[in-house]
Motif scaffolding. Structure first.
Motif, mmCIF file in Angstrom:
data_model
loop_
_atom_site.group_PDB
_atom_site.id
_atom_site.type_symbol
_atom_site.label_atom_id
_atom_site.label_comp_id
_atom_site.label_asym_id
_atom_site.label_seq_id
_atom_site.Cartn_x
_atom_site.Cartn_y
_atom_site.Cartn_z
ATOM 1 N N ASP A 40 -38.476 -9.383 -37.166
ATOM 2 C CA ASP A 40 -38.965 -8.081 -36.689
ATOM 3 C C ASP A 40 -39.597 -7.260 -38.564
ATOM 4 N N ALA A 41 -38.773 -7.861 -39.104
ATOM 5 C CA ALA A 41 -38.622 -7.314 -40.538
ATOM 6 C C ALA A 41 -39.588 -8.746 -41.044
ATOM 7 N N GLU A 42 -39.911 -9.539 -41.093
ATOM 8 C CA GLU A 42 -40.731 -10.436 -41.704
ATOM 9 C C GLU A 42 -42.366 -10.637 -41.113
ATOM 10 N N PHE A 43 -42.486 -9.514 -39.684
ATOM 11 C CA PHE A 43 -43.308 -9.577 -38.981
ATOM 12 C C PHE A 43 -44.096 -8.257 -39.499
ATOM 13 N N GLU B 43 -27.363 -2.074 -24.162
ATOM 14 C CA GLU B 43 -28.115 -2.712 -24.817
ATOM 15 C C GLU B 43 -27.854 -3.238 -26.462
ATOM 16 N N TYR B 44 -28.418 -4.454 -26.592
ATOM 17 C CA TYR B 44 -27.930 -4.957 -28.492
ATOM 18 C C TYR B 44 -30.232 -5.975 -28.761
ATOM 19 N N ILE B 45 -29.297 -6.014 -29.814
ATOM 20 C CA ILE B 45 -30.703 -6.602 -30.633
ATOM 21 C C ILE B 45 -29.473 -7.923 -31.655
ATOM 22 N N LEU B 46 -30.266 -9.395 -31.204
ATOM 23 C CA LEU B 46 -29.792 -9.846 -32.157
ATOM 24 C C LEU B 46 -30.111 -9.891 -33.551
ATOM 25 N N ILE B 47 -28.782 -10.089 -34.315
ATOM 26 C CA ILE B 47 -29.770 -9.709 -35.722
ATOM 27 C C ILE B 47 -30.991 -11.051 -36.557
ATOM 28 N N ASP B 48 -30.309 -11.651 -35.641
ATOM 29 C CA ASP B 48 -31.595 -13.105 -36.510
ATOM 30 C C ASP B 48 -33.690 -11.815 -35.381
ATOM 31 N N ASP B 49 -33.473 -11.538 -34.730
ATOM 32 C CA ASP B 49 -34.446 -11.198 -34.327
ATOM 33 C C ASP B 49 -34.797 -9.631 -35.180
ATOM 34 N N GLY C 281 -42.930 -6.223 -29.273
ATOM 35 C CA GLY C 281 -41.670 -6.499 -29.113
ATOM 36 C C GLY C 281 -41.100 -6.665 -30.652
ATOM 37 N N ILE C 282 -39.653 -6.472 -30.292
ATOM 38 C CA ILE C 282 -38.624 -6.748 -31.158
ATOM 39 C C ILE C 282 -37.260 -7.170 -30.657
ATOM 40 N N GLY C 283 -37.776 -7.911 -29.264
ATOM 41 C CA GLY C 283 -35.912 -8.306 -29.576
ATOM 42 C C GLY C 283 -34.938 -7.700 -28.689
ATOM 43 N N MET C 284 -35.726 -6.364 -28.136
ATOM 44 C CA MET C 284 -34.046 -5.332 -27.406
ATOM 45 C C MET C 284 -33.717 -6.589 -25.877
ATOM 46 N N GLY D 131 -41.184 -2.717 -28.619
ATOM 47 C CA GLY D 131 -41.485 -3.360 -27.264
ATOM 48 C C GLY D 131 -40.058 -4.318 -26.262
ATOM 49 N N GLY D 132 -40.253 -3.900 -25.810
ATOM 50 C CA GLY D 132 -38.437 -5.642 -25.310
ATOM 51 C C GLY D 132 -38.898 -7.058 -25.080
ATOM 52 N N GLY D 133 -40.189 -7.090 -25.422
ATOM 53 C CA GLY D 133 -39.730 -9.096 -25.679
ATOM 54 C C GLY D 133 -39.793 -9.564 -26.647
ATOM 55 N N GLU D 134 -39.909 -10.432 -27.103
ATOM 56 C CA GLU D 134 -39.392 -11.529 -27.741
ATOM 57 C C GLU D 134 -40.323 -11.352 -28.800
ATOM 58 N N PRO D 135 -39.558 -11.462 -30.613
ATOM 59 C CA PRO D 135 -40.430 -10.836 -31.563
ATOM 60 C C PRO D 135 -41.691 -11.955 -31.140
#
Length: 236
Positions: free
Chosen positions: A221-224, A211-217, A200-203, A27-31
């Motif tokens: 995602d991993a914790e989720f 296109e990119y994703i933040l390391i924090d996200d 959503g994974i923060g894409m 998903g393109g939304g926030e975690p």
């Protein structure tokens, strides 16, 4: 990927699985975003046939297929049809040389909707309009419709949704239930009878060269996912 019609998940062998639910990270939304609605989609290829002729010597003996297509597309619905339904023409190919009246032209398009009845109605309209517009100008039309994937319609109280909500909260995320206009492997998995949500994974700037994703996200995602696994294990 969606562009190729989700071929990987389509050809996966689901028969050995005993899973009662599934989760997709696409998903393109926030975690914390949990997609519980997504559209079904038809891929549509339109072909118009005209008649070739020399463009400078005897163009009146030809019938330009590119012109046939342009006149048909001009009266066909496109873009946002309603809040649940869209339509697009993405590729046009036709002709062989600038001095030859084009005898064939192809258009690759799609339509999608959160509701299957709306998808079917729009598809019928697109097909009949294209065929009629080409035929009344003396051309011949062919249209091929391919159903790519089914819609997802999950209620908030569905077990897979409730587990995702609980996991998000335990991971310190704000769960947000939402819908999307895009397809994913979750569409195919749901179609196989396994309830599945897309997360959503923060894409960011999706489908662009930036296109990119933040390391924090990625960490979120991993914790989720770890919370999902832990909760699913407890409930098994």
């Amino acid at each position: 990927g969606e562009e190729q019609g989700l071929q990987g998940s389509k050809f996966f062998d689901y028969s050995p699985l005993q899973a009662t639910m599934a989760f997709v990270l696409d998903g393109g939304g926030e975690p914390g975003e949990i997609i519980i609605q997504s559209p079904c989609q038809n891929e549509i290829e339109y072909i118009a046939y005209g008649k070739s002729a020399h463009a400078g010597i005897n163009p009146e003996d030809g019938l330009n297929a590119i012109h046939l297509v342009s006149q048909a597309l001009a009266v066909m619905p496109s873009g946002r049809i309603d809040e649940e339904t869209t339509c697009n023409f993405g590729v046009i190919e036709g002709g062989t040389a600038r001095n030859i009246v084009a005898d064939v032209c192809r258009v690759k398009g799609e339509c999608r909707s959160l509701q299957r009845t709306k998808l079917d109605k729009l598809t019928d309209q697109l097909v009949s309009t294209f065929q009629d517009e080409v035929a009344k100008r003396g051309g011949r039309a062919e249209v091929q419709v391919t159903f790519l994937y089914p819609e997802i319609q999950l209620d908030e109280d569905h077990p897979v949704v409730q587990l995702a909500i609980k996991a998000a909260e335990q991971a310190g995320l704000q769960p947000v239930l939402t819908s999307t206009g895009g397809g994913s492997d979750a569409s195919i998995i749901n179609g196989q009878g396994i309830p599945c949500v897309n997360l959503g994974i923060g894409m960011r700037q999706v489908h662009t060269t930036n296109e990119y994703i933040l390391i924090d996200d990625l960490v979120k995602d991993a914790e989720f996912v770890l919370k999902i696994i832990a909760l699913a294990t407890e409930e098994a």
